[in-house]
Motif scaffolding. Sequence first.
Motif, PDB file in Angstrom:
ATOM      1  N   VAL A  27       0.843  -1.208   0.000  1.00 54.54           N
ATOM      2  CA  VAL A  27       0.000   0.000   0.000  1.00 54.54           C
ATOM      3  C   VAL A  27       0.869   1.246   0.000  1.00 54.54           C
ATOM      4  CG1 VAL A  27      -1.618   1.363   1.378  1.00 54.54           C
ATOM      5  CG2 VAL A  27      -2.001  -1.090   1.078  1.00 54.54           C
ATOM      6  N   SER A  28       1.891   1.252   0.846  1.00 54.39           N
ATOM      7  CA  SER A  28       2.758   2.424   0.976  1.00 54.39           C
ATOM      8  C   SER A  28       3.469   2.730  -0.338  1.00 54.39           C
ATOM      9  CB  SER A  28       3.789   2.182   2.087  1.00 54.39           C
ATOM     10  OG  SER A  28       4.451   3.374   2.428  1.00 54.39           O
ATOM     11  N   LEU A  29       4.061   1.719  -0.949  1.00 54.32           N
ATOM     12  CA  LEU A  29       4.803   1.943  -2.192  1.00 54.32           C
ATOM     13  C   LEU A  29       3.860   2.292  -3.342  1.00 54.32           C
ATOM     14  CD1 LEU A  29       7.514  -0.875  -2.045  1.00 54.32           C
ATOM     15  CD2 LEU A  29       7.748   1.541  -1.470  1.00 54.32           C
ATOM     16  N   SER A  30       2.697   1.668  -3.383  1.00 51.16           N
ATOM     17  CA  SER A  30       1.737   1.961  -4.445  1.00 51.16           C
ATOM     18  C   SER A  30       1.291   3.412  -4.398  1.00 51.16           C
ATOM     19  CB  SER A  30       0.527   1.032  -4.322  1.00 51.16           C
ATOM     20  OG  SER A  30      -0.495   1.409  -5.212  1.00 51.16           O
ATOM     21  N   VAL A  31       0.928   3.879  -3.203  1.00 49.80           N
ATOM     22  CA  VAL A  31       0.467   5.263  -3.049  1.00 49.80           C
ATOM     23  C   VAL A  31       1.585   6.243  -3.392  1.00 49.80           C
ATOM     24  CG1 VAL A  31      -0.266   6.981  -1.353  1.00 49.80           C
ATOM     25  CG2 VAL A  31      -1.340   4.726  -1.384  1.00 49.80           C
ATOM     26  N   VAL A 167       7.305   9.362   1.196  1.00 45.42           N
ATOM     27  CA  VAL A 167       7.211   7.959   1.599  1.00 45.42           C
ATOM     28  C   VAL A 167       7.259   7.821   3.115  1.00 45.42           C
ATOM     29  CG1 VAL A 167       9.674   7.317   1.644  1.00 45.42           C
ATOM     30  CG2 VAL A 167       7.965   5.632   0.928  1.00 45.42           C
ATOM     31  N   SER A 168       7.817   8.810   3.799  1.00 46.48           N
ATOM     32  CA  SER A 168       7.944   8.727   5.256  1.00 46.48           C
ATOM     33  C   SER A 168       6.975   9.642   6.003  1.00 46.48           C
ATOM     34  CB  SER A 168       9.376   9.074   5.671  1.00 46.48           C
ATOM     35  OG  SER A 168       9.716  10.378   5.236  1.00 46.48           O
ATOM     36  N   GLU A 169       6.136  10.388   5.277  1.00 47.18           N
ATOM     37  CA  GLU A 169       5.222  11.309   5.979  1.00 47.18           C
ATOM     38  C   GLU A 169       4.089  10.527   6.631  1.00 47.18           C
ATOM     39  OE1 GLU A 169       2.010  12.536   5.527  1.00 47.18           O
ATOM     40  OE2 GLU A 169       1.458  11.145   3.943  1.00 47.18           O
TER      41      GLU A 169
END
Length: 230
Positions: A27-31, A167-169
């Motif tokens: 999910v994180s990488l896709s977004v 990516v880290s927010e």
Amino acid sequence: MGLLDASEAALRLLFSGDPDLWLIVGVSLSVTLRAMLMAMPLGIGIGYLLATLEFPGRRPLIVVTQGLLASPTVVVGLILYLLLSRQGALGPLQLLFTQTAMVIGQVLIALPVLIAFSLAAIQGADPRARETAIALGASAPRIAWTMLVEVRFALMAAVCNAFGRVVSEIGCSLMVGGNIAGVTRNIPTAIALETSKGEFAQGIALGLVLLVVALGINSAFAFFQGESRR
């Protein structure tokens, strides 16, 4: 659970292919990747226009853009939340607590970084590249391409910085995503949730994934930069 035990459990989660953990990573990488694909052409394009065109309000626009570099992501999330809520201007779209809302938020966070870095890179480029292209009768798109190629490594650095920021927010993702398991729960929000519950193993595992992704992006940039210099 001590730090050593939690670290061992984190490694077991990573290498056992834990489905919940890797779903969060996905999910994180896709977004983030979708947000960057949308933000890159827009941010670099605006940066180029600000660097090469003169128009009323240009200087205040640059100042505002540079000021937004330090904007808290939770404030971006709050503004977007108010717009996407039922009473908001964009409420009928029903985007709140979806990945689309998270993508929009990350685009808004990445844009100031891309614009400011692109602007600085193009302004700092050798002016002879643009002058030569104009003298040779190149079209406006060709001139723009020549300038962007000239500062390509500075633009890659801009993309790396923007990627690292989004990516880290956590603030915006929590506000507009809602941290819904399997839908909008990404790496930063999952780390915050799991560590608040005392589940340090998954938090450490996800933190390691985040570090590997960040180091991988920057290592690839350093590699291509080194290869070009050769």
